[in-house]
Design an enzyme around this catalytic site. Structure first.
Site, PDB file in Angstrom:
ATOM      1  N   CYS A 161      -5.071  -7.430  12.924  1.00  0.00           N
ATOM      2  CA  CYS A 161      -3.696  -7.028  13.275  1.00  0.00           C
ATOM      3  C   CYS A 161      -3.174  -7.673  14.558  1.00  0.00           C
ATOM      4  O   CYS A 161      -1.972  -7.950  14.667  1.00  0.00           O
ATOM      5  CB  CYS A 161      -3.610  -5.510  13.369  1.00  0.00           C
ATOM      6  SG  CYS A 161      -4.997  -4.764  14.226  1.00  0.00           S
ATOM      7  N   HIS A 203       1.156  -3.279  18.601  1.00  0.00           N
ATOM      8  CA  HIS A 203       0.259  -3.944  19.561  1.00  0.00           C
ATOM      9  C   HIS A 203       1.069  -4.879  20.465  1.00  0.00           C
ATOM     10  O   HIS A 203       1.850  -5.700  19.969  1.00  0.00           O
ATOM     11  CB  HIS A 203      -0.782  -4.796  18.820  1.00  0.00           C
ATOM     12  CG  HIS A 203      -1.820  -3.998  18.072  1.00  0.00           C
ATOM     13  ND1 HIS A 203      -1.972  -2.631  18.195  1.00  0.00           N
ATOM     14  CD2 HIS A 203      -2.787  -4.397  17.201  1.00  0.00           C
ATOM     15  CE1 HIS A 203      -2.975  -2.233  17.430  1.00  0.00           C
ATOM     16  NE2 HIS A 203      -3.481  -3.275  16.818  1.00  0.00           N
TER      17      HIS A 203
HETATM   18  P1  NAP Z   1      -9.240   4.409   8.188  1.00  0.00           P
HETATM   19  O1  NAP Z   1      -8.021   5.141   8.601  1.00  0.00           O
HETATM   20  O2  NAP Z   1     -10.550   4.839   8.774  1.00  0.00           O
HETATM   21  O3  NAP Z   1      -9.346   4.443   6.572  1.00  0.00           O
HETATM   22  C1  NAP Z   1     -10.503   3.996   5.914  1.00  0.00           C
HETATM   23  C2  NAP Z   1     -10.367   4.231   4.422  1.00  0.00           C
HETATM   24  O4  NAP Z   1     -11.594   3.780   3.794  1.00  0.00           O
HETATM   25  C3  NAP Z   1     -10.163   5.682   4.011  1.00  0.00           C
HETATM   26  O5  NAP Z   1      -9.243   5.740   2.947  1.00  0.00           O
HETATM   27  C4  NAP Z   1     -11.545   6.097   3.525  1.00  0.00           C
HETATM   28  O6  NAP Z   1     -11.492   7.095   2.519  1.00  0.00           O
HETATM   29  C5  NAP Z   1     -12.033   4.814   2.917  1.00  0.00           C
HETATM   30  N1  NAP Z   1     -13.512   4.816   2.820  1.00  0.00           N
HETATM   31  C6  NAP Z   1     -14.409   5.073   3.795  1.00  0.00           C
HETATM   32  N2  NAP Z   1     -15.682   5.043   3.304  1.00  0.00           N
HETATM   33  C7  NAP Z   1     -15.553   4.782   1.984  1.00  0.00           C
HETATM   34  C8  NAP Z   1     -16.494   4.641   0.920  1.00  0.00           C
HETATM   35  N3  NAP Z   1     -17.823   4.784   1.115  1.00  0.00           N
HETATM   36  N4  NAP Z   1     -16.025   4.356  -0.322  1.00  0.00           N
HETATM   37  C9  NAP Z   1     -14.693   4.227  -0.541  1.00  0.00           C
HETATM   38  N5  NAP Z   1     -13.754   4.362   0.415  1.00  0.00           N
HETATM   39  C10 NAP Z   1     -14.187   4.635   1.667  1.00  0.00           C
HETATM   40  O7  NAP Z   1      -9.120   2.846   8.535  1.00  0.00           O
HETATM   41  P2  NAP Z   1      -7.778   1.930   8.658  1.00  0.00           P
HETATM   42  O8  NAP Z   1      -7.336   1.859  10.076  1.00  0.00           O
HETATM   43  O9  NAP Z   1      -6.831   2.338   7.604  1.00  0.00           O
HETATM   44  O10 NAP Z   1      -8.365   0.498   8.346  1.00  0.00           O
HETATM   45  C11 NAP Z   1      -8.736   0.103   7.032  1.00  0.00           C
HETATM   46  C12 NAP Z   1      -9.194  -1.349   7.073  1.00  0.00           C
HETATM   47  O11 NAP Z   1      -8.098  -2.171   7.500  1.00  0.00           O
HETATM   48  C13 NAP Z   1     -10.330  -1.577   8.067  1.00  0.00           C
HETATM   49  O12 NAP Z   1     -11.205  -2.533   7.543  1.00  0.00           O
HETATM   50  C14 NAP Z   1      -9.591  -2.098   9.309  1.00  0.00           C
HETATM   51  O13 NAP Z   1     -10.407  -2.896  10.118  1.00  0.00           O
HETATM   52  C15 NAP Z   1      -8.461  -2.891   8.672  1.00  0.00           C
HETATM   53  N6  NAP Z   1      -7.244  -3.018   9.476  1.00  0.00           N
HETATM   54  C16 NAP Z   1      -6.689  -1.940  10.089  1.00  0.00           C
HETATM   55  C17 NAP Z   1      -5.493  -2.093  10.799  1.00  0.00           C
HETATM   56  C18 NAP Z   1      -4.837  -0.955  11.509  1.00  0.00           C
HETATM   57  O14 NAP Z   1      -3.871  -1.201  12.277  1.00  0.00           O
HETATM   58  N7  NAP Z   1      -5.243   0.292  11.300  1.00  0.00           N
HETATM   59  C19 NAP Z   1      -4.873  -3.328  10.868  1.00  0.00           C
HETATM   60  C20 NAP Z   1      -5.456  -4.409  10.212  1.00  0.00           C
HETATM   61  C21 NAP Z   1      -6.627  -4.243   9.523  1.00  0.00           C
HETATM   62  P3  NAP Z   1     -11.828   8.666   2.834  1.00  0.00           P
HETATM   63  O15 NAP Z   1     -10.596   9.247   3.467  1.00  0.00           O
HETATM   64  O16 NAP Z   1     -12.092   9.224   1.488  1.00  0.00           O
HETATM   65  O17 NAP Z   1     -12.996   8.688   3.743  1.00  0.00           O
END
Ligand code: NAP
Length: 346
Positions: free
Chosen positions: A146, A239
């Site tokens: 991001c 950011h």
């Molecule tokens: P998050 O809020 O922690 O969400 C993670 C998701 O993954 C949840 O839906 C969770 O489902 C699911 N998950 C976790 N363990 C799992 C499993 N064993 N099997 C299937 N699903 C599972 O994270 P996020 O911030 O949205 O980020 C998601 C991805 O995007 C990450 O790789 C992050 O590095 C990337 N990213 C994030 C941003 C940002 O600004 N947030 C920007 C760019 C990239 P449950 O609710 O069921 O646990």
């Protein structure tokens, strides 16, 4: 488009997954066919499984959808992934093997030789890598980190006009970037944290692939020296990055600002639904850009830049701001998919 393309969201309950839902609920080309998450959430109605923390209302029919496990049999031609990186690698490969077009936000496949690390305004030609991908009948395309996305969009007009040799960047990153529930309130209120695991390495390496030249279906990394320092601050979305650059040739402030203001690329020419009218906006007010005021500029898809001035160590310095879960994640991924549809890859 006569009929909308069905899509699935992996990690639909998370910070990025929720933003996908917001952006897809009225999308002109795509419709949500499945919401997927972990076994903890699977089988529950979405409104029970997810703690919806977006400002907009969760549409009733989406709240009632039953969350599914991330299995390759889920409906949807395109699969948008907002999965935790601890599980994204295996699940995304299984989806691609089953013929899905995976558009991912996770880090797992970003630096893979055959996977485009795509910013549609910058390296649409890297989609040619898909020809030699061997994940099965499907494919995997990734979004950069991001903070990388905001940085490369600000640098691209400078790369084209003057060349960029060295970059020093200090980030101030929003809480939603840490996922949900993210950083504990007692760690971040009245505080700033000068460490975000793995982030500096991503910002220092991903731009080299994004700006790389496609030679014989292979990306030759660009030569650019980047140094990053990353901090977490108590802002919900958006950011900020303080950037210093040494250019490839001399340029005036007027020329630099013109390069940013004139910048348009394929997504704007094609009129893709999620494309910002202008990828980069330059603000002349000396106290801009600011997260609260500017993160939603151009649907949250534009980068705001301000405070261009001379730097006594490198040549120029400026401040940028981009929305981390829209331009930096879900919105960026939608734009990738729209470009692929427009290019006949879906
Ligand atoms: P998050 O809020 O922690 O969400 C993670 C998701 O993954 C949840 O839906 C969770 O489902 C699911 N998950 C976790 N363990 C799992 C499993 N064993 N099997 C299937 N699903 C599972 O994270 P996020 O911030 O949205 O980020 C998601 C991805 O995007 C990450 O790789 C992050 O590095 C990337 N990213 C994030 C941003 C940002 O600004 N947030 C920007 C760019 C990239 P449950 O609710 O069921 O646990």
């Amino acid at each position: 488009m006569d009929k909308k393309i069905p899509v699935a969201i992996l990690g639909a309950t998370g910070s990025v997954g929720q933003k996908f839902i917001e952006l897809l609920k009225d999308h002109p080309w795509f419709e949500i066919a499945a919401l997927c998450a972990s076994e903890r959430s699977a089988g529950k109605p979405y409104h029970e499984a997810a703690n919806w923390f977006q400002a907009s209302e969760l549409p009733k029919h989406i709240g009632e959808m039953i969350v599914q496990p991330c299995e390759p049999s889920v409906p949807g031609r395109i699969v948008f992934s907002g999965l935790d990186s601890s599980v994204a690698g295996e699940i995304e490969q299984a989806m691609a093997k089953a013929g899905k077009i995976v558009v991912s936000n996770s880090k797992n496949h970003r630096m893979h030789d055959d996977v485009p690390l795509l910013v549609p305004e910058i390296n649409a030609d890297h989609l040619a890598l898909l020809k030699k991908q061997a994940f099965g009948d499907g494919m995997i395309v990734t979004n950069p980190n991001c903070s990388t996305i905001g940085l490369v969009l600000a640098l691209k007009p400078l790369v084209d006009a003057f060349g960029v040799r060295e970059v020093s960047v200090v980030t101030m990153q929003a809480l939603s970037g840490a996922g949900y529930p993210g950083v504990a309130s007692l760690d971040i209120i009245d505080n700033a944290v000068p460490y975000i695991g793995g982030e500096e390495d991503k910002i220092e390496t991903e731009p080299l692939k994004i700006f790389g030249d496609l030679i014989n279906d292979h990306v030759e990394p660009a030569v650019m020296n980047i140094s990053a320092s990353c901090n977490r601050i108590a802002v919900v979305d958006g950011h900020m990055e303080c950037v210093s650059v040494r250019l490839g040739r001399q340029a005036s402030a007027k020329e630099i600002i013109e390069a940013w203001e004139d910048y348009r690329a394929e997504p704007q020419e094609m009129g893709l639904p999620t494309a910002p009218g202008r990828p980069v906006h330059y603000h002349r007010e000396e106290h801009y850009p600011q997260p609260r005021k500017h993160r939603m500029l151009d649907k949250g898809m534009a980068v705001s830049i301000g405070r261009l001035r001379e730097c006594s160590i490198l040549e120029w310095k400026f401040t940028l701001l981009s929305h981390n879960t829209i331009r930096g994640a879900a919105g960026g991924a939608l734009l990738n998919a729209e470009l692929m549809v427009e290019m006949g890859l879906v």
